[in-house]
Design a protein around this motif. Structure first.
Motif, short mmCIF file in Angstrom:
data_model
loop_
_atom_site.label_atom_id
_atom_site.label_comp_id
_atom_site.label_asym_id
_atom_site.label_seq_id
_atom_site.Cartn_x
_atom_site.Cartn_y
_atom_site.Cartn_z
N PHE A 158 -44.13 15.53 59.01
CA PHE A 158 -44.62 14.50 60.10
C PHE A 158 -43.64 13.19 60.02
O PHE A 158 -43.05 13.18 61.33
CB PHE A 158 -45.90 14.03 59.76
CG PHE A 158 -46.39 12.94 60.71
CD1 PHE A 158 -46.51 13.17 62.16
CD2 PHE A 158 -46.53 11.54 60.53
CE1 PHE A 158 -46.78 12.06 62.87
CE2 PHE A 158 -46.91 10.63 61.24
CZ PHE A 158 -47.19 10.70 62.59
N PRO A 159 -43.17 12.65 59.04
CA PRO A 159 -42.18 11.53 59.13
C PRO A 159 -40.80 12.17 59.72
O PRO A 159 -40.25 11.45 60.59
CB PRO A 159 -42.11 10.76 57.87
CG PRO A 159 -43.19 11.27 57.09
CD PRO A 159 -43.60 12.54 57.69
N THR A 160 -40.47 13.17 59.19
CA THR A 160 -39.22 13.74 59.70
C THR A 160 -39.19 14.29 61.22
O THR A 160 -38.36 13.98 61.91
CB THR A 160 -38.84 14.95 58.80
OG1 THR A 160 -38.61 14.57 57.48
CG2 THR A 160 -37.41 15.68 59.33
N ASP A 161 -40.43 14.81 61.58
CA ASP A 161 -40.54 15.04 62.85
C ASP A 161 -40.41 13.88 63.84
O ASP A 161 -40.00 14.17 64.89
CB ASP A 161 -41.83 15.99 63.01
CG ASP A 161 -41.95 17.30 62.54
OD1 ASP A 161 -41.11 17.67 62.20
OD2 ASP A 161 -43.10 17.73 62.26
N ILE A 162 -41.02 12.61 63.52
CA ILE A 162 -40.91 11.69 64.46
C ILE A 162 -39.73 11.03 64.42
O ILE A 162 -39.20 10.73 65.60
CB ILE A 162 -42.22 10.60 63.93
CG1 ILE A 162 -43.46 11.11 63.89
CG2 ILE A 162 -41.83 9.19 64.60
CD1 ILE A 162 -43.93 11.50 65.09
N SER A 163 -38.94 10.88 63.32
CA SER A 163 -37.54 10.56 63.45
C SER A 163 -36.50 11.49 64.26
O SER A 163 -35.73 10.79 65.01
CB SER A 163 -36.96 10.57 61.87
OG SER A 163 -35.67 10.06 61.99
N ASN A 164 -37.04 12.59 64.12
CA ASN A 164 -36.06 13.52 64.96
C ASN A 164 -36.53 13.29 66.41
O ASN A 164 -35.57 13.48 67.19
CB ASN A 164 -36.38 15.04 64.59
CG ASN A 164 -35.57 15.50 63.50
OD1 ASN A 164 -34.68 14.65 62.93
ND2 ASN A 164 -36.14 16.25 62.75
#
Length: 438
Positions: A158-164
């Motif tokens: 989830f955090p990586t997806d939001i950052s991307n």
């Protein structure tokens, strides 16, 4: 200089609505999201037959919009609410400055959330035990050779997806403060924003935990509703007949930023101002709330917001529908507001949605913000026989009145306590944002 922190975007998925506009309407009309839990056999449990389950049509919409191979259901819920909140706030990447992500994810882990997932997981454990016994090396080799099926993993991108998605670095913080986690996330986001380290912050919390194991654990604590009548009546905060809470699956997200940052982006109207908060951890008892600590966090929120008890117009209560929590919260409110309790309208969102653990603090903050902007306090339609021992002012109909401040409470197991004051902004958003979620 203390920067004013405002809410510019909101998103929800709950058992009674799939986005903010219908969710607000559901709160005003008393539309319940509670139903009988028919997905598994609960005949051996003394309670827990009712749950806040996201309807199939909303679930299919969420899966269609945010489903990905290997993405657990609770992460789909988180993404759905963040998508809505970002669109509501008019935020698109890439961002010029780092953003904050304060998030909480309540998920039974490798056991899965849905009953069928849990059964499949237990069968897998039994097969592994039968094949390798207690040989740890062989068990590890088998696990490596047969990764967990999609949806059963506790890992989250989830955090990586939001950052991307935002094309920007994130200052992330995964919060574990049980049912106070959502509100604590708002407080931590406000701290980061006031520090100047980030430009805006996303606060998101999601929960999905309905399986035999979770329900049995709550049943042993005698925390779940034992109501056997109409399921939509099972969660009845501050009603003398209340017998326990109803757990749900839900998610909520908020976009917060300083008022200056919002103006620089051309944002003309906002949902609410974060006035101040009170936080505490009390280890005197794992599950039983203490009236002294409840009172202390509420007074702390008032002090931090530079507000007096007479400044509060309405209370958005934690209101779990348990015997102990409701009366403890009510008595603490009476200590603070004394005779004014007869005129302070109290809202209890869990009467319609059930209890969403950390997600409840975010979801209910959405209601608090809309109460400020629209000047309407939602009813508590299940409180038809008010408990005189609680003696709080709830209504069976929406109450239209000017609202300048809302006191919001969230308390959790493990001695977690949070309270927050939200204030009506000078430029309130009076109409629902046109956010497409289909």
């Amino acid at each position: 200089m203390v920067h004013q922190v405002v809410i510019t975007g909101m998103g929800v998925v709950t058992p009674n609505a799939g986005s903010v506009a219908p969710f607000w309407e559901a709160n005003l009309t008393g539309k319940s999201g509670l139903s009988l839990e028919r997905r598994m056999d609960l005949s051996a449990l003394p309670c827990g037959w009712v749950a806040g389950i996201i309807p199939d049509d909303i679930k299919k919409s969420v899966e269609a919009r945010t489903g990905r191979p290997g993405r657990p259901w609770v992460d789909m819920l988180l993404h759905a609410t963040v998508d809505e909140a970002l669109k509501d706030a008019g935020v698109e990447g890439p961002l010029e400055r780092p953003a904050g992500l304060l998030w909480s994810r309540v998920w039974p882990g490798p056991s899965g959330s849905f009953p069928d997932d849990y059964v499949a997981y237990m069968k897998n454990i039994a097969e592994r035990q039968k094949m390798v016994g207690d040989d740890r090396a062989a068990a590890l080799e088998r696990l490596r050779a047969e990764p967990a099926p999609p949806g059963l993993s506790d890992l989250s991108a989830f955090p990586t997806d939001i950052s991307n998605r935002l094309s920007t670095p994130l200052v992330t913080m995964g919060l574990e403060a049980t049912c106070a986690g959502g509100l604590r996330g708002v407080a931590e986001a406000a701290r980061l924003l006031r520090s100047g380290k980030i430009g805006l912050a996303i606060v998101a919390a999601g929960v999905s935990r309905n399986n035999h194991y979770v329900l049995s654990q709550y049943a042993q604590l005698m925390a779940l509703s034992r109501w056997q009548g109409a399921p939509e009546q099972a969660s009845m905060p501050f009603d003398r007949r209340r017998s326990g809470m109803v757990i749900n699956e839900s998610a909520g997200a908020l976009v917060l930023e300083t008022a200056e940052h919002a103006r620089m982006r051309g944002v003309d109207t906002v949902h609410a101002v974060v006035g101040g908060w009170g936080l505490a951890v009390d280890i005197s008892h794992v599950t039983a709330p203490r009236i002294e600590t409840v009172e202390r966090v509420m007074r702390g929120a008032l002090k931090h917001a530079e507000a007096m008890p007479e400044d509060i117009d309405t209370v958005n209560a934690h209101g779990t529908s348990t015997r102990l929590n409701d009366i403890t919260e009510a008595r603490a409110l009476h200590r603070i507001f004394e005779g004014r309790m007869k005129s302070i309208d109290v809202c209890a969102v869990k009467s319609l949605t059930g209890h969403g653990s950390a997600a409840s603090g975010v979801v209910e903050s959405v209601v608090a913000a809309l109460t400020l902007c629209r000047g309407v306090v939602p009813p508590v339609v299940t409180c038809t026989e008010p408990d005189p021992k609680c003696d709080v002012k709830t209504s069976l109909q929406p109450v239209e009145r000017p609202v300048r401040t809302v006191l919001k409470n969230s308390f959790g197991f493990g001695g977690q306590y949070a309270s927050m004051v939200f204030k009506r902004p000078l430029n309130p958003r009076l109409e629902a944002a046109a956010v497409a979620v289909d």
